[in-house]
Design an enzyme around this catalytic site. Structure first.
Site, PDB file in Angstrom:
ATOM      1  N   ASP A 276       0.847  -1.190   0.000  1.00 28.84           N
ATOM      2  CA  ASP A 276       0.000   0.000   0.000  1.00 28.84           C
ATOM      3  C   ASP A 276       0.885   1.243   0.000  1.00 28.84           C
ATOM      4  O   ASP A 276       1.771   1.373   0.847  1.00 28.84           O
ATOM      5  CB  ASP A 276      -0.916  -0.016   1.232  1.00 28.84           C
ATOM      6  CG  ASP A 276      -2.065   0.964   1.098  1.00 28.84           C
ATOM      7  OD1 ASP A 276      -2.352   1.405  -0.039  1.00 28.84           O
ATOM      8  OD2 ASP A 276      -2.677   1.287   2.125  1.00 28.84           O
TER       9      ASP A 276
ATOM     10  N   THR B  45      -8.857  -5.983   4.043  1.00 27.15           N
ATOM     11  CA  THR B  45      -8.789  -5.043   2.926  1.00 27.15           C
ATOM     12  C   THR B  45      -9.793  -5.538   1.892  1.00 27.15           C
ATOM     13  O   THR B  45      -9.715  -6.694   1.461  1.00 27.15           O
ATOM     14  CB  THR B  45      -7.375  -5.020   2.300  1.00 27.15           C
ATOM     15  OG1 THR B  45      -6.419  -4.725   3.322  1.00 27.15           O
ATOM     16  CG2 THR B  45      -7.273  -3.986   1.190  1.00 27.15           C
TER      17      THR B  45
ATOM     18  N   LYS C 292      -4.158  -2.170  10.305  1.00 30.84           N
ATOM     19  CA  LYS C 292      -4.493  -2.208   8.881  1.00 30.84           C
ATOM     20  C   LYS C 292      -4.732  -3.622   8.363  1.00 30.84           C
ATOM     21  O   LYS C 292      -5.430  -3.786   7.362  1.00 30.84           O
ATOM     22  CB  LYS C 292      -3.316  -1.622   8.075  1.00 30.84           C
ATOM     23  CG  LYS C 292      -3.019  -0.170   8.367  1.00 30.84           C
ATOM     24  CD  LYS C 292      -3.940   0.713   7.571  1.00 30.84           C
ATOM     25  CE  LYS C 292      -3.477   2.158   7.594  1.00 30.84           C
ATOM     26  NZ  LYS C 292      -4.335   2.980   6.737  1.00 30.84           N
TER      27      LYS C 292
ATOM     28  N   ARG D 134      -7.960   3.610  13.661  1.00 28.47           N
ATOM     29  CA  ARG D 134      -7.097   4.776  13.917  1.00 28.47           C
ATOM     30  C   ARG D 134      -6.512   4.793  15.319  1.00 28.47           C
ATOM     31  O   ARG D 134      -5.390   5.279  15.515  1.00 28.47           O
ATOM     32  CB  ARG D 134      -7.905   6.062  13.698  1.00 28.47           C
ATOM     33  CG  ARG D 134      -8.435   6.244  12.287  1.00 28.47           C
ATOM     34  CD  ARG D 134      -7.340   6.221  11.262  1.00 28.47           C
ATOM     35  NE  ARG D 134      -7.868   6.453   9.918  1.00 28.47           N
ATOM     36  CZ  ARG D 134      -7.175   6.236   8.809  1.00 28.47           C
ATOM     37  NH1 ARG D 134      -5.933   5.782   8.876  1.00 28.47           N
ATOM     38  NH2 ARG D 134      -7.718   6.480   7.634  1.00 28.47           N
TER      39      ARG D 134
ATOM     40  N   GLU E   4     -10.453   3.622   3.998  1.00 25.40           N
ATOM     41  CA  GLU E   4      -9.635   4.472   3.131  1.00 25.40           C
ATOM     42  C   GLU E   4      -9.991   4.144   1.692  1.00 25.40           C
ATOM     43  O   GLU E   4      -9.931   2.991   1.260  1.00 25.40           O
ATOM     44  CB  GLU E   4      -8.135   4.249   3.392  1.00 25.40           C
ATOM     45  CG  GLU E   4      -7.701   4.792   4.749  1.00 25.40           C
ATOM     46  CD  GLU E   4      -6.184   4.816   4.958  1.00 25.40           C
ATOM     47  OE1 GLU E   4      -5.479   4.059   4.250  1.00 25.40           O
ATOM     48  OE2 GLU E   4      -5.730   5.583   5.821  1.00 25.40           O
TER      49      GLU E   4
ATOM     50  N   GLN F 102      -3.729   2.355  15.311  1.00 25.01           N
ATOM     51  CA  GLN F 102      -2.663   2.876  14.450  1.00 25.01           C
ATOM     52  C   GLN F 102      -1.812   3.906  15.192  1.00 25.01           C
ATOM     53  O   GLN F 102      -0.584   3.895  15.121  1.00 25.01           O
ATOM     54  CB  GLN F 102      -3.304   3.498  13.207  1.00 25.01           C
ATOM     55  CG  GLN F 102      -2.305   3.971  12.161  1.00 25.01           C
ATOM     56  CD  GLN F 102      -3.002   4.549  10.930  1.00 25.01           C
ATOM     57  OE1 GLN F 102      -4.235   4.585  10.843  1.00 25.01           O
ATOM     58  NE2 GLN F 102      -2.223   5.008   9.972  1.00 25.01           N
TER      59      GLN F 102
ATOM     60  N   GLU G 172      -9.832  12.252   7.843  1.00 27.97           N
ATOM     61  CA  GLU G 172      -9.729  13.568   7.208  1.00 27.97           C
ATOM     62  C   GLU G 172     -11.089  14.252   7.077  1.00 27.97           C
ATOM     63  O   GLU G 172     -11.233  15.441   7.302  1.00 27.97           O
ATOM     64  CB  GLU G 172      -9.205  13.410   5.775  1.00 27.97           C
ATOM     65  CG  GLU G 172      -7.754  13.167   5.605  1.00 27.97           C
ATOM     66  CD  GLU G 172      -7.485  12.876   4.132  1.00 27.97           C
ATOM     67  OE1 GLU G 172      -7.282  13.810   3.362  1.00 27.97           O
ATOM     68  OE2 GLU G 172      -7.523  11.683   3.757  1.00 27.97           O
TER      69      GLU G 172
ATOM     70  N   HIS H  16      -3.900  13.957   0.801  1.00 23.60           N
ATOM     71  CA  HIS H  16      -4.089  13.068   1.945  1.00 23.60           C
ATOM     72  C   HIS H  16      -2.887  13.161   2.895  1.00 23.60           C
ATOM     73  O   HIS H  16      -3.043  13.317   4.107  1.00 23.60           O
ATOM     74  CB  HIS H  16      -4.276  11.629   1.472  1.00 23.60           C
ATOM     75  CG  HIS H  16      -4.324  10.617   2.583  1.00 23.60           C
ATOM     76  ND1 HIS H  16      -5.345  10.554   3.495  1.00 23.60           N
ATOM     77  CD2 HIS H  16      -3.454   9.633   2.935  1.00 23.60           C
ATOM     78  CE1 HIS H  16      -5.117   9.578   4.355  1.00 23.60           C
ATOM     79  NE2 HIS H  16      -3.981   9.002   4.037  1.00 23.60           N
TER      80      HIS H  16
ATOM     81  N   ASP I 146      -9.030   0.183   2.288  1.00 24.10           N
ATOM     82  CA  ASP I 146      -8.022  -0.177   3.294  1.00 24.10           C
ATOM     83  C   ASP I 146      -8.594   0.178   4.666  1.00 24.10           C
ATOM     84  O   ASP I 146      -8.352   1.250   5.214  1.00 24.10           O
ATOM     85  CB  ASP I 146      -6.726   0.600   3.006  1.00 24.10           C
ATOM     86  CG  ASP I 146      -5.672   0.395   4.070  1.00 24.10           C
ATOM     87  OD1 ASP I 146      -5.730  -0.628   4.779  1.00 24.10           O
ATOM     88  OD2 ASP I 146      -4.788   1.263   4.208  1.00 24.10           O
TER      89      ASP I 146
ATOM     90  N   GLU J 275      -9.270   3.887  -1.980  1.00 25.48           N
ATOM     91  CA  GLU J 275      -8.040   3.750  -2.751  1.00 25.48           C
ATOM     92  C   GLU J 275      -8.306   3.064  -4.088  1.00 25.48           C
ATOM     93  O   GLU J 275      -9.348   2.442  -4.287  1.00 25.48           O
ATOM     94  CB  GLU J 275      -6.995   2.915  -1.966  1.00 25.48           C
ATOM     95  CG  GLU J 275      -6.758   3.451  -0.556  1.00 25.48           C
ATOM     96  CD  GLU J 275      -5.515   2.876   0.097  1.00 25.48           C
ATOM     97  OE1 GLU J 275      -4.704   2.233  -0.605  1.00 25.48           O
ATOM     98  OE2 GLU J 275      -5.369   3.085   1.317  1.00 25.48           O
TER      99      GLU J 275
HETATM  100 CA    CA Z   1      -3.983   3.025   2.987  1.00 24.56          CA
END
Ligand code: CA
Length: 437
Positions: free
Chosen positions: A139, A269, A265, A249, A211, A252, A383, A146, A245, A213
């Protein structure tokens, strides 16, 4: 079967299919797309809201069994993955694509034999499968917006680290937990902290996120110790999918230093099931965003003379369990474009192999969260709600800072331009289930 009349240019925007749903302007899968996937244990091609198993087409005498002197049969088409299929040479796959365009084109004499073989994508036996056996998954972190947004939350005065505009940043992900669209995702448990320095507790993540992607599969790899020159990298790509993804948080934040993402993570996925080939996307290739005067010139090995970003519009919607029960449509959370990525797919792939790392057929490389310049183009909740300080309201009136159990995240991607049929990816969706006891 060598008659030139058996081939049509699938990327001809004027080509139309006899499959009615494939000419609906809102359908993602016109004859110009011809995306590949795995259904019922075999290689399938998508057309409109149907698919055709290539083995069935071969058996019925609709398709040639040999192109350019290469025979492709049951061993290639009934393996449960696209890996062997993707190893066919680019010339053979181009011939096959042109041949499928002939099969599905309006007025094709193959219609009578083909139409009874078509299967609805909604048929109960047609569960979406992962299209490739993925050996390795990487990834990246290729969106400037971002990276700047996330960086500014944690380092307001210094959002972008000094390496970011020189080197495509990435990490090695986990291949075993890649799941197909429609799979549920269990909320992960892990270590989280109330204060930056701990101590941690162990339990369900409270800050679960998605996420948005774009991912691509390697179609042609390189030997260990060799590289993939950036000018050739695009042609090493088989095709593209949407990627979610999933990210915890709070886990993380506690675990990511000093070695980067790990258990926050790798619990799941999700990818979309139909691989849109690079050939189908080439009409939508655009140059990357112009670099500013202060931006560094890429090192020579990353300078791509044919640099291709793809102009894919990407959307995220969320529906709560209550919204689905009450028949309320999912709420649009963000819309962005893949064209805004700072690093192109070719640059990511060339960089990955630049140290001699061998890329293999079926490897999945994802772009990192795709965000644009505006609030409503931010590709994850971290975000979009600015770490939860600006909650969004769903269609049932409830607020979201991060995902709740029962929420379903649906991602869509499509390419549009005047004079060309829309090419899309279908859906990449997944529902969050509560943590297990
Ligand atoms: Ca990602």
């Amino acid at each position: 079967m060598s008659d030139a009349n058996l081939f049509r240019d699938a990327s001809d925007p004027l080509l139309r299919s006899w499959v009615a749903s494939a000419v609906d302007p809102q359908n993602d899968f016109p004859i110009q797309n011809l995306a590949y996937g795995i259904r019922n244990g075999g290689v399938a091609v998508r057309i409109g809201d149907k698919y055709l198993l290539l083995k069935d087409a071969l058996d019925a005498g609709v398709l040639c069994a040999e192109f350019e002197g290469v025979c492709w049969g049951a061993s290639t088409l009934q393996t449960g993955s696209l890996n062997a299929f993707a190893k066919l040479s680019a010339a053979v796959r181009a011939k096959l694509r042109a041949h499928l365009a002939w099969v599905f084109a309006e007025g094709s004499p193959a219609r009578a034999k083909t139409e009874p073989l078509l299967i609805s994508v909604d048929a109960p036996t047609s569960n979406d499968a992962i299209p490739f056996v993925v050996g390795d998954y990487t990834d990246f972190y290729a969106s400037l917006h971002h990276a700047t947004n996330v960086g500014s939350m944690f380092r307001p005065t210094n959002p972008l680290l000094p390496n970011w505009k020189h080197v495509p940043i990435g990490y090695h992900g986990r291949a075993s937990s890649i799941v197909a669209s429609g799979s549920t995702v269990v909320r992960p448990k892990g270590q989280t902290v109330a204060n930056d320095d701990g101590p941690p507790t162990f339990g369900p993540s409270k800050l679960m996120d998605y996420e948005l992607e774009v991912g691509f599969f390697v179609g042609e790899g390189n030997e260990l110790g060799t590289t993939i020159p950036v000018a050739q990298a695009w042609k090493h790509i088989f095709g593209f999918v949407l990627v979610n993804d999933w990210s915890a948080r709070d886990m993380q934040k506690w675990e990511y230093q000093p070695l980067g993402p790990f258990l926050a993570k790798n619990f799941a996925t999700t990818i979309s099931p139909w691989v849109v080939t690079r050939e189908a996307l080439e009409p939508f290739c655009v140059a990357g965003p112009p670099r500013s005067a202060e931006d560094p010139t890429p090192l020579p090995y990353l300078q791509d003379p044919h640099g291709c970003n793809v102009d894919i519009t990407l959307e995220v919607t969320i529906s709560s369990a209550k919204m689905r029960a009450d028949g309320i449509a999912p709420t649009l959370i963000s819309r962005a474009s893949f064209r805004d990525m700072f690093w192109t797919p070719a640059q990511m792939l060339a960089h990955h192999a630049s140290n001699g790392c061998n890329m293999q057929v079926g490897d999945l490389l994802a772009s990192g969260t795709v965000s644009g310049t505006t609030k409503d183009s931010r590709g994850c909740l971290l975000e979009r709600t600015w770490r939860g300080t600006e909650p969004i309201t769903l269609g049932d009136g409830t607020e979201r800072r991060f995902l709740q159990d029962g929420d379903e995240v649906i991602m869509r991607g499509y390419c549009e331009k005047a004079g060309f049929p829309r090419i899309g990816f279908g859906e990449c969706k997944g529902q969050v289930l509560p943590s297990k006891e």
